[in-house]
Scaffold this motif. Structure first.
Motif, PDB file in Angstrom:
ATOM      1  N   GLU A   6       4.425   3.187  17.210  1.00 29.78           N
ATOM      2  CA  GLU A   6       4.529   2.416  15.983  1.00 29.78           C
ATOM      3  C   GLU A   6       5.563   3.047  15.042  1.00 29.78           C
ATOM      4  OE1 GLU A   6       0.093   2.632  17.196  1.00 29.78           O
ATOM      5  OE2 GLU A   6       1.780   4.013  16.952  1.00 29.78           O
ATOM      6  N   SER A   7       6.217   2.195  14.250  1.00 33.13           N
ATOM      7  CA  SER A   7       7.177   2.678  13.257  1.00 33.13           C
ATOM      8  C   SER A   7       7.311   1.647  12.154  1.00 33.13           C
ATOM      9  CB  SER A   7       8.539   2.947  13.906  1.00 33.13           C
ATOM     10  OG  SER A   7       9.077   1.751  14.436  1.00 33.13           O
ATOM     11  N   GLY A   8       7.980   2.051  11.074  1.00 33.64           N
ATOM     12  CA  GLY A   8       8.297   1.112  10.001  1.00 33.64           C
ATOM     13  C   GLY A   8       7.454   1.258   8.752  1.00 33.64           C
ATOM     14  N   GLY A   9       6.488   2.154   8.761  1.00 37.39           N
ATOM     15  CA  GLY A   9       5.670   2.341   7.579  1.00 37.39           C
ATOM     16  C   GLY A   9       6.433   3.019   6.462  1.00 37.39           C
ATOM     17  N   GLY A  10       5.786   3.138   5.318  1.00 41.99           N
ATOM     18  CA  GLY A  10       6.423   3.800   4.178  1.00 41.99           C
ATOM     19  C   GLY A  10       5.632   3.575   2.914  1.00 41.99           C
ATOM     20  N   LEU A  11       6.271   3.956   1.802  1.00 42.68           N
ATOM     21  CA  LEU A  11       5.678   3.790   0.475  1.00 42.68           C
ATOM     22  C   LEU A  11       6.337   2.595  -0.192  1.00 42.68           C
ATOM     23  CD1 LEU A  11       4.008   4.767  -1.964  1.00 42.68           C
ATOM     24  CD2 LEU A  11       5.937   6.282  -2.524  1.00 42.68           C
ATOM     25  N   VAL A  12       5.538   1.676  -0.689  1.00 41.60           N
ATOM     26  CA  VAL A  12       6.063   0.475  -1.321  1.00 41.60           C
ATOM     27  C   VAL A  12       5.187   0.112  -2.512  1.00 41.60           C
ATOM     28  CG1 VAL A  12       4.740  -1.064   0.184  1.00 41.60           C
ATOM     29  CG2 VAL A  12       6.871  -1.874  -0.842  1.00 41.60           C
ATOM     30  N   GLN A  13       5.776  -0.506  -3.508  1.00 42.70           N
ATOM     31  CA  GLN A  13       5.004  -0.959  -4.662  1.00 42.70           C
ATOM     32  C   GLN A  13       4.244  -2.243  -4.311  1.00 42.70           C
ATOM     33  OE1 GLN A  13       7.793  -1.303  -7.941  1.00 42.70           O
ATOM     34  NE2 GLN A  13       7.267   0.761  -8.640  1.00 42.70           N
ATOM     35  N   ALA A  14       3.177  -2.462  -5.037  1.00 38.12           N
ATOM     36  CA  ALA A  14       2.406  -3.693  -4.860  1.00 38.12           C
ATOM     37  C   ALA A  14       3.336  -4.901  -5.015  1.00 38.12           C
ATOM     38  CB  ALA A  14       1.277  -3.762  -5.871  1.00 38.12           C
ATOM     39  N   GLY A  15       3.159  -5.861  -4.122  1.00 39.61           N
ATOM     40  CA  GLY A  15       4.016  -7.035  -4.110  1.00 39.61           C
ATOM     41  C   GLY A  15       5.214  -6.910  -3.184  1.00 39.61           C
ATOM     42  N   GLY A  16       5.445  -5.714  -2.685  1.00 36.75           N
ATOM     43  CA  GLY A  16       6.581  -5.480  -1.802  1.00 36.75           C
ATOM     44  C   GLY A  16       6.293  -5.852  -0.364  1.00 36.75           C
ATOM     45  N   SER A  17       7.267  -5.566   0.507  1.00 32.55           N
ATOM     46  CA  SER A  17       7.174  -5.940   1.922  1.00 32.55           C
ATOM     47  C   SER A  17       7.547  -4.770   2.814  1.00 32.55           C
ATOM     48  CB  SER A  17       8.125  -7.108   2.218  1.00 32.55           C
ATOM     49  OG  SER A  17       7.785  -8.258   1.479  1.00 32.55           O
ATOM     50  N   LEU A  18       6.978  -4.785   3.999  1.00 35.47           N
ATOM     51  CA  LEU A  18       7.337  -3.858   5.067  1.00 35.47           C
ATOM     52  C   LEU A  18       7.268  -4.598   6.390  1.00 35.47           C
ATOM     53  CD1 LEU A  18       5.374  -0.582   4.164  1.00 35.47           C
ATOM     54  CD2 LEU A  18       7.846  -0.855   4.171  1.00 35.47           C
ATOM     55  N   ARG A  19       8.059  -4.146   7.348  1.00 32.61           N
ATOM     56  CA  ARG A  19       7.995  -4.684   8.702  1.00 32.61           C
ATOM     57  C   ARG A  19       7.703  -3.550   9.668  1.00 32.61           C
ATOM     58  NH1 ARG A  19      12.680  -6.923  12.735  1.00 32.61           N
ATOM     59  NH2 ARG A  19      11.512  -8.625  13.726  1.00 32.61           N
ATOM     60  N   LEU A  20       6.564  -3.626  10.307  1.00 30.19           N
ATOM     61  CA  LEU A  20       6.184  -2.623  11.290  1.00 30.19           C
ATOM     62  C   LEU A  20       6.633  -3.059  12.674  1.00 30.19           C
ATOM     63  CD1 LEU A  20       2.535  -1.804  10.136  1.00 30.19           C
ATOM     64  CD2 LEU A  20       4.708  -0.929   9.269  1.00 30.19           C
ATOM     65  N   SER A  21       6.992  -2.073  13.493  1.00 29.56           N
ATOM     66  CA  SER A  21       7.378  -2.332  14.876  1.00 29.56           C
ATOM     67  C   SER A  21       6.481  -1.548  15.812  1.00 29.56           C
ATOM     68  CB  SER A  21       8.837  -1.925  15.116  1.00 29.56           C
ATOM     69  OG  SER A  21       9.713  -2.687  14.339  1.00 29.56           O
ATOM     70  N   CYS A  22       6.282  -2.098  16.999  1.00 29.45           N
ATOM     71  CA  CYS A  22       5.466  -1.458  18.023  1.00 29.45           C
ATOM     72  C   CYS A  22       6.238  -1.557  19.330  1.00 29.45           C
ATOM     73  CB  CYS A  22       4.120  -2.156  18.137  1.00 29.45           C
ATOM     74  SG  CYS A  22       3.096  -1.621  19.521  1.00 29.45           S
TER      75      CYS A  22
END
Length: 121
Positions: A6-22
């Motif tokens: 797994e990858s793509g995590g991080g720190l983001v503010q509420a309302g933001g977006s992230l895309r995780l990959s597997c």
């Protein structure tokens, strides 16, 4: 046996977006349903989303419906989790698993090390 990273995590503010990959290796990726699960400190691993290997049908836990989208690219042996409108309660380590499908973690295997998602308020 399929192995997953797994990858793509991080720190983001509420309302933001992230895309995780597997990313998968080993046995034929397209033979498995792919599931995303998450685990917060002191809590059990919980189902987030899953996608069928054959039909592409997907299903989600209620709290992420309309915000998260699971997808897969069998040619690239990769599954994804697009997370929008993130909330602090989404904070957890996210894992992907391969298996016959369903919402129960024990039906999946090949777990990687997970990727941390932290949503600040």
């Amino acid at each position: 046996q399929v192995q997953l990273v797994e990858s793509g995590g991080g720190l983001v503010q509420a309302g933001g977006s992230l895309r995780l990959s597997c990313a998968a290796s080993g046995r034929t990726f397209s033979s498995y349903a792919m599931g995303w699960f998450r685990q917060a400190p002191g809590k059990e691993r919980e189902f987030v989303a899953a996608i069928s290997w054959s039909t592409g049908a997907s299903y989600y836990r209620d709290s992420v419906k309309g915000r998260f989208t699971i997808s897969r690219d069998n040619a690239k042996n990769t599954a994804y989790l697009q997370m929008n409108s993130l909330k602090p309660e989404d904070t957890a380590v996210y894992y992907c698993g391969a298996g016959p499908g369903g919402t129960v973690a024990s039906r999946y295997g090949g777990w990687g090390q997970g990727t941390q998602v932290t949503v600040s308020s």
